[in-house]
Design an enzyme around this catalytic site. Sequence first.
Site, PDB file in Angstrom:
ATOM      1  N   GLU A  83      -2.138  -6.011 -19.100  1.00 48.02           N
ATOM      2  CA  GLU A  83      -2.855  -5.055 -18.250  1.00 48.02           C
ATOM      3  C   GLU A  83      -4.369  -5.283 -18.303  1.00 48.02           C
ATOM      4  OE1 GLU A  83      -1.782  -2.774 -16.075  1.00 48.02           O
ATOM      5  OE2 GLU A  83       0.238  -3.526 -16.407  1.00 48.02           O
ATOM      6  N   CYS A 133       1.423  -5.320   0.703  1.00 47.02           N
ATOM      7  CA  CYS A 133       0.387  -4.515   1.366  1.00 47.02           C
ATOM      8  C   CYS A 133      -0.961  -4.995   0.818  1.00 47.02           C
ATOM      9  CB  CYS A 133       0.612  -3.032   1.089  1.00 47.02           C
ATOM     10  SG  CYS A 133      -0.403  -1.989   2.137  1.00 47.02           S
ATOM     11  N   CYS A 193       7.769  -4.998   5.980  1.00 48.44           N
ATOM     12  CA  CYS A 193       7.395  -3.798   5.225  1.00 48.44           C
ATOM     13  C   CYS A 193       8.423  -2.686   5.435  1.00 48.44           C
ATOM     14  CB  CYS A 193       6.017  -3.328   5.676  1.00 48.44           C
ATOM     15  SG  CYS A 193       5.607  -1.759   4.900  1.00 48.44           S
ATOM     16  N   CYS A 235       4.290   4.509   7.860  1.00 53.09           N
ATOM     17  CA  CYS A 235       2.925   4.268   7.366  1.00 53.09           C
ATOM     18  C   CYS A 235       1.893   4.736   8.399  1.00 53.09           C
ATOM     19  CB  CYS A 235       2.760   2.773   7.085  1.00 53.09           C
ATOM     20  SG  CYS A 235       1.063   2.334   6.701  1.00 53.09           S
TER      21      CYS A 235
HETATM   22  S1  SF4 Z   1       2.899  -0.919   7.274  1.00 52.17           S
HETATM   23 FE1  SF4 Z   1       1.516   0.167   5.901  1.00 52.17          FE
HETATM   24  S2  SF4 Z   1       2.459  -0.046   3.894  1.00 52.17           S
HETATM   25 FE2  SF4 Z   1       3.385  -1.562   5.200  1.00 52.17          FE
HETATM   26  S3  SF4 Z   1       2.188  -3.403   4.846  1.00 52.17           S
HETATM   27 FE3  SF4 Z   1       1.334  -2.354   6.635  1.00 52.17          FE
HETATM   28  S4  SF4 Z   1      -0.307  -1.106   5.804  1.00 52.17           S
HETATM   29 FE4  SF4 Z   1       0.984  -1.685   4.089  1.00 52.17          FE
END
Ligand code: SF4
Length: 352
Positions: A45, A202, A217, A223
């Site tokens: 970390e 992301c 995604c 989102c």
């Molecule tokens: S849709 Fe939203 S969560 Fe998915 S990659 Fe794009 S910005 Fe990131």
Amino acid sequence: MSEKVMKFTEVKNFTQDLIDWQKKLGRHDLPWQKNRTAYRVWLSEIMLQQTQVSTVLNRYDEFLKIFPSIQCLASATVDEVLAQWSGMGYYTRARNLHRCAQIVMTKYDGVFPSDPKTLKSLPGIGRSTAAAIAVFSYGKRAAILDGNVKRVLARIWGFDQDLSKALHANQLWTHAESLLPHKKSDLIAYTQGLMDFGATHCTQYQPACIDPQNGSCPFKKSCLAHLTERVNQIPLKVKKVKVEKIDMTWWVMIHEDQVLLEKRPQKGIWAGLWCFPESQERPKEPCQTMTAFKHVLTHRQMTIKPIKAHLKKRGFIKENQQWFSLDDLDGLGLPKPMSLFLRNLNLIRDDE
Ligand code: SF4
């Protein structure tokens, strides 16, 4: 921008979807995911705080070979730790690592505490790092919120406030805590999932919804940043920090096959590392001005001007200076530009 209190709308199944995503597509073979002791997790970390995974992958096992346990690390000298940290930058981390190991040895009998608040009181461990150690090593229920995770949560929930302000950062922390899975057995996959998703999908500039090469995604339909076409605007970019320009002179004093180095003060740039003296009485021997070069740190742009001289004999040296053969430099903490410069330094006089 007004300091409005954002409401977090419900994103159905976010926690479970992320756990499922991690199990299927997350990272499972990183060296610190094996034999997860608090010592190994803590080390990874701290290394990952400001260094890319690819660099840490090259250094992690090597560091553990030299310091296989917290006892070994605590009983080493800070110079030995700095030497192993050479090239990874942000050397305060190495000094804190050493101090933290010593505190864990003396105050906690060599065993890292499991409570995130107690972990956070140790040098170099912030709230997110404390939570990661507590989750991965002790299965505690604690939320992480490092830079990658802030980006993921801010985008999905359309959180467009200035996260450098405590009010907004605290709101996101509370939200991160509300998302934690209830089953203890899911905590590791969930926390790892947040890290992996932010680091690989992301991403800051090429998130999966913009660059399909980064996969697909699972949160695209919910989102808010994506739905409102604000992916590039969230999280909000705060004002850029001013870059300080620094001119530095390196006095490259050579005598026979040795060079004169100076241990830098414990505060400031490259604190506690070995470097060429920056100020030096001009020697009687001819001095050669070498080609200047630049070295860029996050907030500093340095122009380094080396001046080389081959001394006929050694004069008085300061308390923090020492002569070294190039072969003896392996065990020294050296800033990256020093290591690179020394690698190419020719100790033979140009007229020989
Ligand atoms: S849709 Fe939203 S969560 Fe998915 S990659 Fe794009 S910005 Fe990131």
